[in-house]
Design a protein around this motif. Structure first.
Motif, PDB file in Angstrom:
ATOM      1  N   ASP A 340       0.937  -1.182   0.145  1.00 19.55           N
ATOM      2  CA  ASP A 340       0.093  -0.019   0.118  1.00 19.55           C
ATOM      3  C   ASP A 340       0.816   1.223   0.081  1.00 19.55           C
ATOM      4  OD1 ASP A 340       0.924  -0.550   2.641  1.00 19.55           O
ATOM      5  OD2 ASP A 340      -0.971   0.182   3.520  1.00 19.55           O
ATOM      6  N   SER A 341       2.048   1.095   0.606  1.00 16.51           N
ATOM      7  CA  SER A 341       2.903   2.272   0.673  1.00 16.51           C
ATOM      8  C   SER A 341       3.378   2.808  -0.908  1.00 16.51           C
ATOM      9  CB  SER A 341       4.134   2.144   1.317  1.00 16.51           C
ATOM     10  OG  SER A 341       3.887   1.675   2.689  1.00 16.51           O
ATOM     11  N   VAL A 342       3.379   1.683  -1.710  1.00 13.28           N
ATOM     12  CA  VAL A 342       3.813   1.932  -3.166  1.00 13.28           C
ATOM     13  C   VAL A 342       2.681   2.431  -3.770  1.00 13.28           C
ATOM     14  CG1 VAL A 342       4.692   0.805  -5.161  1.00 13.28           C
ATOM     15  CG2 VAL A 342       5.757   0.311  -2.999  1.00 13.28           C
ATOM     16  N   ALA A 343       1.375   1.594  -3.546  1.00  9.95           N
ATOM     17  CA  ALA A 343       0.157   2.046  -4.750  1.00  9.95           C
ATOM     18  C   ALA A 343      -0.155   3.233  -4.306  1.00  9.95           C
ATOM     19  CB  ALA A 343      -0.819   0.893  -4.283  1.00  9.95           C
ATOM     20  N   GLU A 344       0.028   3.855  -3.285  1.00 12.02           N
ATOM     21  CA  GLU A 344      -0.423   5.308  -3.059  1.00 12.02           C
ATOM     22  C   GLU A 344       0.103   6.476  -3.521  1.00 12.02           C
ATOM     23  OE1 GLU A 344       1.442   5.730   1.544  1.00 12.02           O
ATOM     24  OE2 GLU A 344      -0.857   5.113   1.241  1.00 12.02           O
ATOM     25  N   ASP A 345       1.349   6.071  -4.161  1.00 14.69           N
ATOM     26  CA  ASP A 345       2.403   7.097  -4.646  1.00 14.69           C
ATOM     27  C   ASP A 345       2.730   6.635  -6.047  1.00 14.69           C
ATOM     28  OD1 ASP A 345       4.330   8.779  -5.324  1.00 14.69           O
ATOM     29  OD2 ASP A 345       5.552   8.710  -3.141  1.00 14.69           O
ATOM     30  N   PRO A 346       2.033   7.359  -6.881  1.00 20.28           N
ATOM     31  CA  PRO A 346       2.549   6.976  -8.492  1.00 20.28           C
ATOM     32  C   PRO A 346       4.057   7.263  -8.649  1.00 20.28           C
ATOM     33  CG  PRO A 346       0.604   8.710  -8.305  1.00 20.28           C
ATOM     34  CD  PRO A 346       1.090   8.630  -6.953  1.00 20.28           C
ATOM     35  N   ASP A 347       4.607   8.075  -7.984  1.00 26.89           N
ATOM     36  CA  ASP A 347       6.138   8.377  -8.117  1.00 26.89           C
ATOM     37  C   ASP A 347       6.837   7.085  -7.704  1.00 26.89           C
ATOM     38  OD1 ASP A 347       6.080  10.385  -9.179  1.00 26.89           O
ATOM     39  OD2 ASP A 347       6.292  11.646  -7.420  1.00 26.89           O
ATOM     40  N   LYS A 348       6.365   6.230  -6.562  1.00 24.79           N
ATOM     41  CA  LYS A 348       6.890   5.102  -6.026  1.00 24.79           C
ATOM     42  C   LYS A 348       6.510   4.058  -6.947  1.00 24.79           C
ATOM     43  CE  LYS A 348       7.334   6.061  -1.289  1.00 24.79           C
ATOM     44  NZ  LYS A 348       6.801   5.762   0.271  1.00 24.79           N
ATOM     45  N   VAL A 349       5.365   3.899  -7.544  1.00 23.79           N
ATOM     46  CA  VAL A 349       4.915   2.828  -8.522  1.00 23.79           C
ATOM     47  C   VAL A 349       5.819   3.089  -9.742  1.00 23.79           C
ATOM     48  CG1 VAL A 349       3.312   2.347 -10.294  1.00 23.79           C
ATOM     49  CG2 VAL A 349       2.746   2.801  -8.012  1.00 23.79           C
ATOM     50  N   ALA A 350       6.227   4.109 -10.239  1.00 16.54           N
ATOM     51  CA  ALA A 350       7.035   4.335 -11.343  1.00 16.54           C
ATOM     52  C   ALA A 350       8.586   3.919 -11.134  1.00 16.54           C
ATOM     53  CB  ALA A 350       7.265   5.791 -11.711  1.00 16.54           C
ATOM     54  N   ALA A 351       8.937   4.163  -9.928  1.00 19.58           N
ATOM     55  CA  ALA A 351      10.330   3.756  -9.162  1.00 19.58           C
ATOM     56  C   ALA A 351      10.476   2.229  -9.218  1.00 19.58           C
ATOM     57  CB  ALA A 351      10.616   4.361  -7.797  1.00 19.58           C
ATOM     58  N   VAL A 352       9.642   1.459  -8.509  1.00 24.72           N
ATOM     59  CA  VAL A 352       9.362   0.101  -8.575  1.00 24.72           C
ATOM     60  C   VAL A 352       9.487  -0.397  -9.861  1.00 24.72           C
ATOM     61  CG1 VAL A 352       8.056  -1.875  -7.986  1.00 24.72           C
ATOM     62  CG2 VAL A 352       8.331   0.155  -6.434  1.00 24.72           C
ATOM     63  N   LYS A 353       8.564   0.076 -11.002  1.00 23.22           N
ATOM     64  CA  LYS A 353       8.559  -0.449 -12.256  1.00 23.22           C
ATOM     65  C   LYS A 353       9.953  -0.335 -13.096  1.00 23.22           C
ATOM     66  CE  LYS A 353       5.662  -0.211 -16.518  1.00 23.22           C
ATOM     67  NZ  LYS A 353       4.449   0.618 -17.069  1.00 23.22           N
ATOM     68  N   ARG A 354      10.601   0.917 -12.794  1.00 25.53           N
ATOM     69  CA  ARG A 354      11.947   1.202 -13.414  1.00 25.53           C
ATOM     70  C   ARG A 354      13.155   0.235 -12.828  1.00 25.53           C
ATOM     71  NH1 ARG A 354      12.303   5.982 -11.816  1.00 25.53           N
ATOM     72  NH2 ARG A 354      13.641   5.816 -10.071  1.00 25.53           N
ATOM     73  N   VAL A 355      12.934   0.236 -11.644  1.00 22.52           N
ATOM     74  CA  VAL A 355      14.215  -0.958 -11.067  1.00 22.52           C
ATOM     75  C   VAL A 355      13.917  -2.298 -11.556  1.00 22.52           C
ATOM     76  CG1 VAL A 355      14.999  -1.528  -8.773  1.00 22.52           C
ATOM     77  CG2 VAL A 355      14.522   0.847  -9.256  1.00 22.52           C
ATOM     78  N   TYR A 356      12.780  -2.830 -11.078  1.00 28.38           N
ATOM     79  CA  TYR A 356      12.474  -4.098 -11.402  1.00 28.38           C
ATOM     80  C   TYR A 356      12.419  -4.399 -12.764  1.00 28.38           C
ATOM     81  CZ  TYR A 356      11.053  -5.224  -6.449  1.00 28.38           C
ATOM     82  OH  TYR A 356      10.960  -5.624  -5.004  1.00 28.38           O
ATOM     83  N   ARG A 357      11.950  -3.780 -13.669  1.00 29.13           N
ATOM     84  CA  ARG A 357      11.933  -4.046 -15.187  1.00 29.13           C
ATOM     85  C   ARG A 357      13.386  -4.225 -15.457  1.00 29.13           C
ATOM     86  NH1 ARG A 357       6.984  -4.445 -17.505  1.00 29.13           N
ATOM     87  NH2 ARG A 357       7.931  -3.947 -19.587  1.00 29.13           N
ATOM     88  N   ALA A 358      14.103  -3.006 -15.114  1.00 29.20           N
ATOM     89  CA  ALA A 358      15.586  -3.098 -15.352  1.00 29.20           C
ATOM     90  C   ALA A 358      16.255  -4.477 -14.963  1.00 29.20           C
ATOM     91  CB  ALA A 358      16.352  -1.853 -14.862  1.00 29.20           C
ATOM     92  N   ALA A 359      15.941  -4.807 -13.671  1.00 31.53           N
ATOM     93  CA  ALA A 359      16.594  -5.980 -13.129  1.00 31.53           C
ATOM     94  C   ALA A 359      16.292  -7.161 -13.755  1.00 31.53           C
ATOM     95  CB  ALA A 359      16.238  -6.184 -11.574  1.00 31.53           C
TER      96      ALA A 359
END
Length: 359
Positions: A340-359
């Motif tokens: 929920d800490s990620v879902a509530e923040d679009p910037d965190k969603v983008a950060a997760v997507k960027r890091v995880y998809r790159a990994a």
């Protein structure tokens, strides 16, 4: 013909990503807590690069497991092993309440209330709950949480208590060590032990937790042979707080290793009032200090859990940093706390997507 075979094999791997994980190991890129908040935002887990979810056992449900797997995720359960606060167990069963060196029931450590690990009723209660969980849900693994003696380590200023000196602990220690404890009152016995047999007391407390892990591992493998056994734990080095991890929490990772497939230290930088580089430093330390593996079929492995939760506030840039740092050294996975800490923040969603998809 060769091209056709290649295409068929590629299609097979795409259709069965979970079955192929050990043969073609990929990084575990996870999120802790029920993924509902992410789904409520209209997002798919695999869209964000997430391939594993870690859900509290009390929040698990069949629909969530089915949907997560449809989005190419493995499903792991968190199990509150020595948390006596769940269900107000120690309040309802005072014999399981840890006793301090003065002979009194210990207070909560901020929000955490541990249970006495030698109380037979509590142990039976938790092991039966584990069996019920595994029989009800086909999970890919179970993570022990709060596998430590009563204390609070998730704060900048940890709380330590000298425990436990109830009848079951004093009896078990005397039998294990062969030492005849002197004193009439609980306080006198505790004082005698701490002055005359501190090392034996420390080693015995370690052995109690190792035996919990042994039985936990046995139950998991008996019911779900392919399931992993993980452990959430304090991200402290041997020397931190004058050796408090082993001496006070009772955690010896080398002793636990035979019963743990994956170690998941909790280097919460914000909660610990540390810079984001703390995550990288600890992952590198753990990789060098303990034997961990990245090869398929080799255990134990290292999958740290990092802080996304805003207590104190964690920015999207910080989250990106700690996710990347969590994959340092011999780590073969990382997860974030919480969904929920990620879902509530679009910037965190983008950060997760960027890091995880790159990994």
């Amino acid at each position: 013909m060769r091209l056709m075979l290649t295409l068929l094999l590629a299609a097979h791997c795409l259709a069965f990503p979970l079955d192929a994980q050990e043969e073609n190991p990929t990084l575990m890129l996870g999120v802790y807590a029920h993924p509902g908040p992410i789904w409520e935002k209209g997002l798919r887990l695999d869209e964000l690069g997430i391939n594993a979810v870690f859900i509290r056992s009390v929040a698990l449900d069949s629909a969530a497991i089915e949907r997560a797997r449809s989005e190419n995720c493995r499903v792991y359960a968190e199990f509150a092993t020595l948390n006596g606060g769940y269900g107000d167990y120690v309040e309802k069963h005072p014999e399981a309440h840890p006793i301090d060196a003065d002979g009194n029931p210990v207070p909560k450590a901020t929000w955490f209330m541990g249970a006495c690990p030698t109380d037979p009723g509590f142990r039976s209660y938790r092991m039966e709950a584990l069996r019920s969980l595994l029989l009800k849900y086909d999970v890919d693994g179970v993570w022990m949480d709060y596998l430590h003696w009563h204390a609070q380590f998730e704060d900048p200023y940890p709380l330590f208590y000298k425990t436990c000196f109830n009848h079951s602990c004093l009896t078990a220690f005397a039998e294990w060590s062969g030492i005849e404890i002197e004193g009439e009152t609980t306080a006198e016995k505790a004082e005698w032990i701490l002055y005359n047999a501190p090392r034996q007391w420390e080693d015995w407390r370690v052995s109690v937790l190792v035996d919990w892990a042994r039985q936990f591992h046995q139950i998991v493998k008996e019911i779900r042979p392919q399931a992993l056994v993980g452990n959430y734990q304090a991200a402290w080095k041997d020397e931190d707080f004058w050796g408090a991890r082993r001496r006070c929490l009772g955690l010896d990772f080398d002793a636990l290793a035979p019963y743990v497939d994956v170690f998941s230290p909790m280097p919460y930088h914000g909660r610990s009032d540390m810079p984001t580089s703390y995550v990288k430093d600890y992952v590198e330390y753990f990789s060098a200090r303990h034997e961990v593996h990245t090869e398929p079929g080799r255990y134990p492995r290292l999958w740290p859990i990092v802080q996304a939760y805003n207590e104190p506030p964690v920015s999207a840039d910080e989250l990106a940093d700690v996710l990347e740092y969590g994959l340092a050294a011999k780590s073969s996975g990382v997860m974030m706390f919480t969904s929920d800490s990620v879902a509530e923040d679009p910037d965190k969603v983008a950060a997760v997507k960027r890091v995880y998809r790159a990994a």
